[in-house]
Design a protein around this motif. Structure first.
Motif, PDB file in Angstrom:
ATOM      1  N   PRO A   5      44.424  31.241  50.103  1.00 38.68           N
ATOM      2  CA  PRO A   5      44.895  29.800  50.544  1.00 38.68           C
ATOM      3  C   PRO A   5      43.723  29.212  51.441  1.00 38.68           C
ATOM      4  N   HIS A   6      43.229  29.711  52.308  1.00 38.11           N
ATOM      5  CA  HIS A   6      42.164  28.918  53.161  1.00 38.11           C
ATOM      6  C   HIS A   6      40.818  28.795  52.523  1.00 38.11           C
ATOM      7  N   LEU A   7      40.591  29.566  51.308  1.00 40.83           N
ATOM      8  CA  LEU A   7      39.361  29.497  50.770  1.00 40.83           C
ATOM      9  C   LEU A   7      39.443  28.245  49.403  1.00 40.83           C
ATOM     10  N   ASN A   8      39.440  27.039  49.748  1.00 38.53           N
ATOM     11  CA  ASN A   8      39.470  26.108  48.828  1.00 38.53           C
ATOM     12  C   ASN A   8      37.687  26.161  48.319  1.00 38.53           C
ATOM     13  N   GLY A   9      37.390  26.131  47.186  1.00 40.49           N
ATOM     14  CA  GLY A   9      36.243  26.317  46.601  1.00 40.49           C
ATOM     15  C   GLY A   9      35.547  27.451  46.160  1.00 40.49           C
ATOM     16  N   PHE A  10      36.177  28.456  46.600  1.00 34.72           N
ATOM     17  CA  PHE A  10      35.949  29.784  46.033  1.00 34.72           C
ATOM     18  C   PHE A  10      37.061  30.608  45.865  1.00 34.72           C
ATOM     19  N   SER A  11      36.948  31.147  44.427  1.00 33.59           N
ATOM     20  CA  SER A  11      38.193  31.830  43.950  1.00 33.59           C
ATOM     21  C   SER A  11      38.048  32.972  43.021  1.00 33.59           C
ATOM     22  N   ILE A  12      38.640  33.947  42.517  1.00 40.82           N
ATOM     23  CA  ILE A  12      38.471  34.823  41.611  1.00 40.82           C
ATOM     24  C   ILE A  12      39.051  34.405  40.278  1.00 40.82           C
ATOM     25  N   LYS A  13      37.990  34.473  39.274  1.00 38.43           N
ATOM     26  CA  LYS A  13      38.450  34.276  37.807  1.00 38.43           C
ATOM     27  C   LYS A  13      37.882  35.158  37.155  1.00 38.43           C
ATOM     28  N   ASN A  14      38.509  35.895  36.126  1.00 40.69           N
ATOM     29  CA  ASN A  14      37.945  36.826  35.444  1.00 40.69           C
ATOM     30  C   ASN A  14      37.345  37.972  36.184  1.00 40.69           C
ATOM     31  N   ASN A  15      38.253  38.471  37.193  1.00 43.98           N
ATOM     32  CA  ASN A  15      37.718  39.702  37.845  1.00 43.98           C
ATOM     33  C   ASN A  15      36.484  39.583  38.633  1.00 43.98           C
ATOM     34  N   GLU A  16      36.035  38.123  38.914  1.00 42.68           N
ATOM     35  CA  GLU A  16      34.851  38.111  39.540  1.00 42.68           C
ATOM     36  C   GLU A  16      34.971  36.880  40.567  1.00 42.68           C
ATOM     37  N   TRP A  17      34.231  36.981  41.706  1.00 36.76           N
ATOM     38  CA  TRP A  17      34.299  35.618  42.696  1.00 36.76           C
ATOM     39  C   TRP A  17      33.326  34.725  42.132  1.00 36.76           C
ATOM     40  N   HIS A  18      33.777  33.294  42.201  1.00 35.64           N
ATOM     41  CA  HIS A  18      33.103  32.343  41.824  1.00 35.64           C
ATOM     42  C   HIS A  18      33.134  31.282  43.034  1.00 35.64           C
ATOM     43  N   HIS A 333      34.405  38.711  59.553  1.00 35.52           N
ATOM     44  CA  HIS A 333      34.128  37.935  58.414  1.00 35.52           C
ATOM     45  C   HIS A 333      34.761  39.015  57.397  1.00 35.52           C
ATOM     46  N   ALA A 334      35.780  38.559  56.422  1.00 35.51           N
ATOM     47  CA  ALA A 334      35.991  39.178  55.428  1.00 35.51           C
ATOM     48  C   ALA A 334      35.131  39.621  54.579  1.00 35.51           C
ATOM     49  N   ILE A 335      34.733  40.708  53.952  1.00 35.24           N
ATOM     50  CA  ILE A 335      33.442  40.895  52.955  1.00 35.24           C
ATOM     51  C   ILE A 335      34.347  41.530  51.742  1.00 35.24           C
ATOM     52  N   VAL A 336      33.842  40.842  50.707  1.00 33.95           N
ATOM     53  CA  VAL A 336      34.397  41.274  49.344  1.00 33.95           C
ATOM     54  C   VAL A 336      33.243  41.367  48.342  1.00 33.95           C
ATOM     55  N   PRO A 337      33.523  42.560  47.249  1.00 32.62           N
ATOM     56  CA  PRO A 337      32.586  42.578  46.205  1.00 32.62           C
ATOM     57  C   PRO A 337      32.808  41.496  45.273  1.00 32.62           C
ATOM     58  N   VAL A 338      31.447  41.031  44.661  1.00 32.84           N
ATOM     59  CA  VAL A 338      31.643  39.785  44.015  1.00 32.84           C
ATOM     60  C   VAL A 338      32.338  40.140  42.555  1.00 32.84           C
ATOM     61  N   LYS A 339      32.053  41.505  42.328  1.00 34.87           N
ATOM     62  CA  LYS A 339      32.666  41.820  40.888  1.00 34.87           C
ATOM     63  C   LYS A 339      33.793  42.690  41.147  1.00 34.87           C
ATOM     64  N   LEU A 340      35.077  42.815  40.646  1.00 40.17           N
ATOM     65  CA  LEU A 340      36.150  43.294  41.270  1.00 40.17           C
ATOM     66  C   LEU A 340      36.594  44.527  40.011  1.00 40.17           C
ATOM     67  N   SER A 341      35.713  44.413  39.089  1.00 43.39           N
ATOM     68  CA  SER A 341      36.146  45.351  37.981  1.00 43.39           C
ATOM     69  C   SER A 341      36.364  46.842  38.262  1.00 43.39           C
ATOM     70  N   ASN A 342      35.304  47.290  39.335  1.00 45.31           N
ATOM     71  CA  ASN A 342      35.241  48.757  39.683  1.00 45.31           C
ATOM     72  C   ASN A 342      36.159  48.979  40.733  1.00 45.31           C
ATOM     73  N   GLN A 343      36.938  47.888  41.397  1.00 42.96           N
ATOM     74  CA  GLN A 343      37.735  48.293  42.557  1.00 42.96           C
ATOM     75  C   GLN A 343      39.043  48.940  42.229  1.00 42.96           C
ATOM     76  N   SER A 344      39.148  50.065  42.924  1.00 38.23           N
ATOM     77  CA  SER A 344      40.400  50.758  42.753  1.00 38.23           C
ATOM     78  C   SER A 344      40.574  51.659  44.164  1.00 38.23           C
ATOM     79  N   LYS A 345      41.869  51.485  44.594  1.00 41.59           N
ATOM     80  CA  LYS A 345      42.181  52.418  45.683  1.00 41.59           C
ATOM     81  C   LYS A 345      41.396  53.903  45.814  1.00 41.59           C
ATOM     82  N   ALA A 346      41.744  54.561  44.543  1.00 35.14           N
ATOM     83  CA  ALA A 346      41.269  55.935  44.308  1.00 35.14           C
ATOM     84  C   ALA A 346      39.781  55.931  44.980  1.00 35.14           C
ATOM     85  N   ASN A 347      39.015  55.343  44.382  1.00 36.87           N
ATOM     86  CA  ASN A 347      37.355  55.707  44.600  1.00 36.87           C
ATOM     87  C   ASN A 347      37.017  54.708  45.870  1.00 36.87           C
ATOM     88  N   SER A 348      37.759  54.038  46.444  1.00 38.25           N
ATOM     89  CA  SER A 348      37.267  53.286  47.500  1.00 38.25           C
ATOM     90  C   SER A 348      37.090  54.147  48.900  1.00 38.25           C
TER      91      SER A 348
END
Ligand code: LLP
Length: 431
Positions: A5-18, A333-348
């Motif tokens: 909500p507080h990140l107007n202008g940045f969002s996740i589309k197709n599993n990737e930050w834009h 500062h929140a830190i996020v992977p730009v591509k989310l395709s590999n993200q899974s709790k199991a291998n984090s």
């Protein structure tokens, strides 16, 4: 598409930050990392959220935003705000020069800061700034002399230290008795009386700024009441105040903070001023962080993963010289992977995200769960305010590139510094 909500202008589309419509990975590939990325839409929306409160439904303006450009002084950002009608809050001759270079008007500049030099006063008087916010009698006397030497009258406000607790980090609270800022509450009337005697100063306003990253309205209302009492007391003594500058300081959400929304915050203060019978005053806001903080992020590449006995380190190509806030204030500062395709709790894995600088204080995030590989891009969020402006060349590292995204378009707004430029002004001794 998912949106924080507080990140107007940045969002996740197709599993990737834009950033707006552009994938961050495409920006990283084209411009390299580390790079600051700003969203024009987020900047514009934040400014307009202030404007919504500043302009009454009948079109009458009841307040004016003076962007505190120390938060982010890139010319393109200043230019976006200038075109939207912003004024500026400056703290140096350097910032004044930037405003003018970016197409801002000196008539809409207020000059704050506790240690203005003679040459800075001359530059600001010649440019014709709207007001000097003064913080001591010696500063007032110096400005009077400088203005006299130029045959000019300097428009002035005194910055009141209202002695209220803004309930924020001690390094960024400014309105408490023990802070270096402002004129002690009990000394304000006396100092205005002294100012009224100065032949080359003209009293135009009163000013107050209590701190930064403030997430509650109540300290503002307390400070405001104290300043309104002073305005009344000054009027009783024949000293008329035309404008009231209530400073900046509204906080943003970095993680779970819940500051008031900009329009609600500004409306509450403006309504309070009117309700107390001071609706005739021109009101100024000096926001920095709330305009730019969540409109920017820092893009970085993972260089190495370094497992350890007690900690795992994720070593990235951005460092404390690019973003000082974690090292300096323990800031989150929140830190996020730009591509989310590999993200899974199991291998984090839990990592401290650190830079290449030779200091243990060179960290950007601690204990972050990530499923990442070297070469992946990370985005350090909410880095639009006090990110680039506080960056340095420590370890002879060139400062990051800056880009602004506008819809589908990416504009480079500051080239990455070249290594040669870092020592271009240095000289060897003669033999
Ligand atoms: N006006 C004056 C006189 C100020 O000193 C400041 C910030 C502002 C306005 C804008 O405050 P804002 O709306 O941005 O909170 N480097 C620190 C913040 C330092 C704030 C200094 N003064 C940080 O990274 O958190």
């Amino acid at each position: 598409m998912s949106q924080i909500p507080h990140l107007n202008g940045f969002s996740i589309k197709n599993n990737e930050w834009h950033a707006e419509n552009v994938p961050l990975s495409a920006i990283a590939e084209q411009y390299g990392t580390p790079a600051y990325v700003y969203s024009k839409k987020a900047l514009t929306d934040a400014f307009n959220a202030y404007e919504k409160a500043c302009i009454k439904p009948n079109g009458q303006r009841r307040a004016q935003v003076h962007y505190a450009m120390k938060a982010n002084s890139n010319l393109a950002i200043l230019n976006v705000f200038a075109k939207l009608g912003a004024g500026f809050d400056i703290v140096s001759a350097g910032e004044l020069a930037r405003v003018l270079a970016a197409g801002g008007s000196a008539k809409k500049v207020v000059f704050s800061g506790v240690g203005k030099s003679k040459s800075e006063m001359i530059a600001a008087l010649k440019a014709g700034v709207k007001c000097f916010n003064l913080e001591s009698i010696p500063e007032l006397s110096r400005l009077n002399e400088v203005a006299a030497s130029l045959g000019m009258k300097a428009p002035i406000s005194l910055r009141v230290n209202p002695d209220v607790d803004p309930k924020t980090h001690p390094y960024i609270s400014t309105g408490l008795k023990g802070n270096k800022f402002g004129i002690a509450y009990d000394e304000v009337i006396k100092t205005y009386q002294a100012a009224a005697q100065m032949s080359h100063c003209e009293i135009v306003g009163i000013d107050c700024h209590i701190g930064s990253q403030i997430t509650e309205i109540s300290p503002y209302l307390d400070a405001l009441d104290r300043v309104l009492d002073l305005i009344k007391a000054l009027a009783d003594q024949g000293i008329q105040i035309h404008h009231l500058d209530i400073g900046g300081g509204l906080g943003i959400s970095y993680t779970s903070e819940t500051p008031p929304a900009i329009t609600e915050f500004a409306n509450t203060l403006l309504d309070h001023i009117e309700a107390k019978g001071f609706g005739h005053l021109e009101v100024l806001f000096e926001p920095g962080r709330s305009l730019v903080g969540n409109a920017g992020l820092l893009l970085t590449t993972i260089e190495y993963l370094k497992p350890g006995e007690t900690k795992n380190f994720c070593i990235v190509d951005a460092a404390m010289n690019d973003l000082m806030r974690p090292a300096m204030y323990d800031a989150y500062h929140a830190i996020v992977p730009v591509k989310l395709s590999n993200q899974s709790k199991a291998n984090s894995v839990s990592y401290d995200i650190v830079g290449p600088i030779c200091e243990s204080g060179d960290w950007l995030g601690k204990d972050r769960e990530l499923a990442v590989q070297p070469g992946d891009y990370l985005a350090i969020l909410s880095a639009g305010a006090y990110g680039f402006t506080m960056s340095s060349n420590y370890n002879t590292r060139g400062r990051a590139a800056e880009v602004m995204v506008d819809g589908d378009q990416v504009h480079i707004i500051r080239e990455r510094e070249t290594i040669e430029s870092l020592f271009a002004n240095e000289k060897l001794l003669p033999n």
